[in-house]
Design an enzyme around this catalytic site. Structure first.
Site, PDB file in Angstrom:
ATOM      1  N   GLU A  50       2.146 -17.046 -12.629  1.00  0.00           N
ATOM      2  CA  GLU A  50       2.719 -16.722 -11.329  1.00  0.00           C
ATOM      3  C   GLU A  50       3.231 -17.964 -10.616  1.00  0.00           C
ATOM      4  O   GLU A  50       2.511 -18.955 -10.480  1.00  0.00           O
ATOM      5  CB  GLU A  50       1.584 -16.087 -10.501  1.00  0.00           C
ATOM      6  CG  GLU A  50       2.016 -15.054  -9.524  1.00  0.00           C
ATOM      7  CD  GLU A  50       2.362 -13.705 -10.147  1.00  0.00           C
ATOM      8  OE1 GLU A  50       2.276 -13.546 -11.385  1.00  0.00           O
ATOM      9  OE2 GLU A  50       2.750 -12.823  -9.373  1.00  0.00           O
ATOM     10  N   ARG A  63      10.351 -12.085 -14.746  1.00  0.00           N
ATOM     11  CA  ARG A  63       9.975 -10.885 -15.481  1.00  0.00           C
ATOM     12  C   ARG A  63      11.130  -9.892 -15.584  1.00  0.00           C
ATOM     13  O   ARG A  63      11.292  -9.224 -16.607  1.00  0.00           O
ATOM     14  CB  ARG A  63       8.782 -10.205 -14.798  1.00  0.00           C
ATOM     15  CG  ARG A  63       8.357  -8.959 -15.534  1.00  0.00           C
ATOM     16  CD  ARG A  63       7.059  -8.420 -15.022  1.00  0.00           C
ATOM     17  NE  ARG A  63       7.205  -7.772 -13.730  1.00  0.00           N
ATOM     18  CZ  ARG A  63       6.269  -7.015 -13.175  1.00  0.00           C
ATOM     19  NH1 ARG A  63       5.117  -6.852 -13.782  1.00  0.00           N
ATOM     20  NH2 ARG A  63       6.458  -6.453 -12.006  1.00  0.00           N
ATOM     21  N   ALA A 113       0.846  -1.209   0.000  1.00  0.00           N
ATOM     22  CA  ALA A 113       0.000   0.000   0.000  1.00  0.00           C
ATOM     23  C   ALA A 113       0.879   1.256   0.000  1.00  0.00           C
ATOM     24  O   ALA A 113       0.606   2.211  -0.730  1.00  0.00           O
ATOM     25  CB  ALA A 113      -0.910  -0.011   1.228  1.00  0.00           C
ATOM     26  N   ASP A 123       2.474   1.619  -3.418  1.00  0.00           N
ATOM     27  CA  ASP A 123       1.498   2.143  -4.384  1.00  0.00           C
ATOM     28  C   ASP A 123       1.282   3.636  -4.189  1.00  0.00           C
ATOM     29  O   ASP A 123       1.097   4.373  -5.158  1.00  0.00           O
ATOM     30  CB  ASP A 123       0.153   1.410  -4.243  1.00  0.00           C
ATOM     31  CG  ASP A 123       0.208   0.016  -4.850  1.00  0.00           C
ATOM     32  OD1 ASP A 123       1.170  -0.267  -5.580  1.00  0.00           O
ATOM     33  OD2 ASP A 123      -0.703  -0.788  -4.573  1.00  0.00           O
ATOM     34  N   LYS A 138      -5.752 -11.952  -8.389  1.00  0.00           N
ATOM     35  CA  LYS A 138      -4.372 -11.561  -8.701  1.00  0.00           C
ATOM     36  C   LYS A 138      -3.484 -12.290  -7.684  1.00  0.00           C
ATOM     37  O   LYS A 138      -3.540 -12.028  -6.480  1.00  0.00           O
ATOM     38  CB  LYS A 138      -4.218 -10.048  -8.576  1.00  0.00           C
ATOM     39  CG  LYS A 138      -2.813  -9.606  -8.928  1.00  0.00           C
ATOM     40  CD  LYS A 138      -2.755  -8.099  -9.150  1.00  0.00           C
ATOM     41  CE  LYS A 138      -1.346  -7.689  -9.535  1.00  0.00           C
ATOM     42  NZ  LYS A 138      -0.744  -6.783  -8.557  1.00  0.00           N
ATOM     43  N   GLU A 148     -10.571 -12.510 -12.233  1.00  0.00           N
ATOM     44  CA  GLU A 148      -9.828 -13.625 -11.626  1.00  0.00           C
ATOM     45  C   GLU A 148      -8.939 -13.073 -10.520  1.00  0.00           C
ATOM     46  O   GLU A 148      -8.603 -11.876 -10.532  1.00  0.00           O
ATOM     47  CB  GLU A 148      -8.962 -14.305 -12.683  1.00  0.00           C
ATOM     48  CG  GLU A 148      -7.872 -13.389 -13.211  1.00  0.00           C
ATOM     49  CD  GLU A 148      -7.207 -13.909 -14.482  1.00  0.00           C
ATOM     50  OE1 GLU A 148      -6.454 -14.870 -14.406  1.00  0.00           O
ATOM     51  OE2 GLU A 148      -7.453 -13.311 -15.549  1.00  0.00           O
TER      52      GLU A 148
END
Ligand code: IVH
Length: 340
Positions: free
Chosen positions: A192, A155, A50, A53, A134, A132
């Protein structure tokens, strides 16, 4: 962990002078890059999702108000962090991107309206959007050539990842060969790598019994486990995988997102069973609430719900803006899904 990303007294972006905006933009860039390195390369974040973000939102708000600050090197064009150098590098044939966020019901409504407007759909046109969970893990691209597992990569920064082929091969969930009809000559399954809550607790119990340091959470343990130099170490960790999209493919699995996921399942890839097709904002929000209410009971950690336009031809038309697709969004309403 309790570090506050938005200290009281932070000036609203509109009130910043250009000089102040420039200084804060640089400061935020350095902070975000540091947190990206801790998260992606060292698997040891020091702030909550949080708070991270919030830093990113402030950074983006500043760029929106002062567009000259959005240079080519801006973080808005980057995802993740460059590979750490421990592994051989792999260049992704199709970049691995990130998702835009929706933090409120209004954001979800905006997303759907934007998609409708962009595609010039009328009221009567059906717009199917999948929803869906995450998964809170580590994204990976697993390349199959002639159906056989050839290369697997993390990634990394989205353009280049780390070669973790030997480690991926130790994950029981992941087939070494795709089976069934219509397997493309080249197919990069993306998804994932994660650890279940139960396996994480059992692992920590063992650590405790052996007097060793405890792991922080399933996500970082999964990431650290996958990025072991010695694949025998990875083999001892209970990792799992969910495929939810693909990179380079000689042909797409099907015409829609939902059928493609069903096809990947038929080829032997593990997929998440909680994906549904929605036809309105109300249905999207209802599914969000359902997943949210079941979250504690789910066997794995999640950090939101992902919505994707189902038709692949529409996804293609919608394309991408900076580092995220216009055809998908990550819903984390009002931070409900954040761990602090
Ligand atoms: S779709 C173009 N679906 O979230 C990107 N991503 O912020 C398409 N993630 O890097 C990604 N669960 O690591 C997608 N069901 C899901 C996901 C998911 C977790 C992660 C993934 C991605 C990040 C995007």
């Amino acid at each position: 962990m309790a570090k506050k990303a938005k200290p009281a007294g932070e000036k609203p972006v509109e009130a910043l002078s250009l000089k102040e905006a420039k200084a804060e933009h640089v400061r935020l860039e350095l902070q975000i890059e540091q947190h990206d390195r801790r998260y992606y390369q060292q698997d040891k974040p020091t702030i909550s999702d949080a708070d991270y973000d919030a830093l990113r939102r402030r950074y983006e708000a500043i760029e929106l108000a002062f567009p000259d600050l959005r240079t080519l090197t801006s973080l808005s064009h980057k995802v993740g962090a460059a590979p750490s150098g421990k592994f051989k590098k792999v260049r992704h044939a199709v970049p691995m991107l990130s998702l835009g966020n929706a933090f409120s019901a209004e954001d979800v409504t905006d997303f759907v309206e934007r998609v409708r407007r962009f595609l010039r759909l009328s009221e009567k046109d059906d717009l199917v959007i999948t929803a869906e969970p995450k998964i809170d893990g580590l994204s990976c691209s697993i390349r199959y050539e002639q159906g056989k597992l050839a290369v697997a990569a993390t990634r990394g920064d989205g353009a280049e990842g780390e070669d973790v082929t030997a480690n991926i091969r130790t994950i029981k969930d992941i087939p070494h060969e795709l089976k069934g009809k219509g397997v493309p000559d080249v197919f990069e399954a993306r998804g994932e790598v994660y650890m279940t809550k139960e396996d994480f607790l059992a692992l920590n119990k063992r650590q405790e019994q052996e007097g060793k340091a405890l792991y922080v959470n399933p996500r970082n343990t999964a990431a650290g486990s996958l990025r072991q130099i010695d694949p025998n170490m990875t083999a001892q960790r209970p990792l799992k995988f969910f495929a939810y999209t693909w990179g380079e493919a000689s042909h797409p699995p099907a015409d829609t997102q939902s059928e493609s996921v069903a096809m990947m399942k038929r080829w032997g890839l593990p997929v998440n069973a909680l994906m549904v097709k929605c036809r309105s904002v109300e249905e999207l929000l209802a599914h969000y609430r359902k997943i949210e209410s079941e979250r504690a009971k789910l066997p794995y950690d999640i950090d939101g719900v992902v919505y994707k336009v189902d038709r692949l031809d529409w996804q293609e038309r919608l394309g991408f803006v900076s580092r995220a697709p216009r055809w998908a969004v990550d819903a984390e309403h009002a931070g409900v899904f954040h761990r602090d």
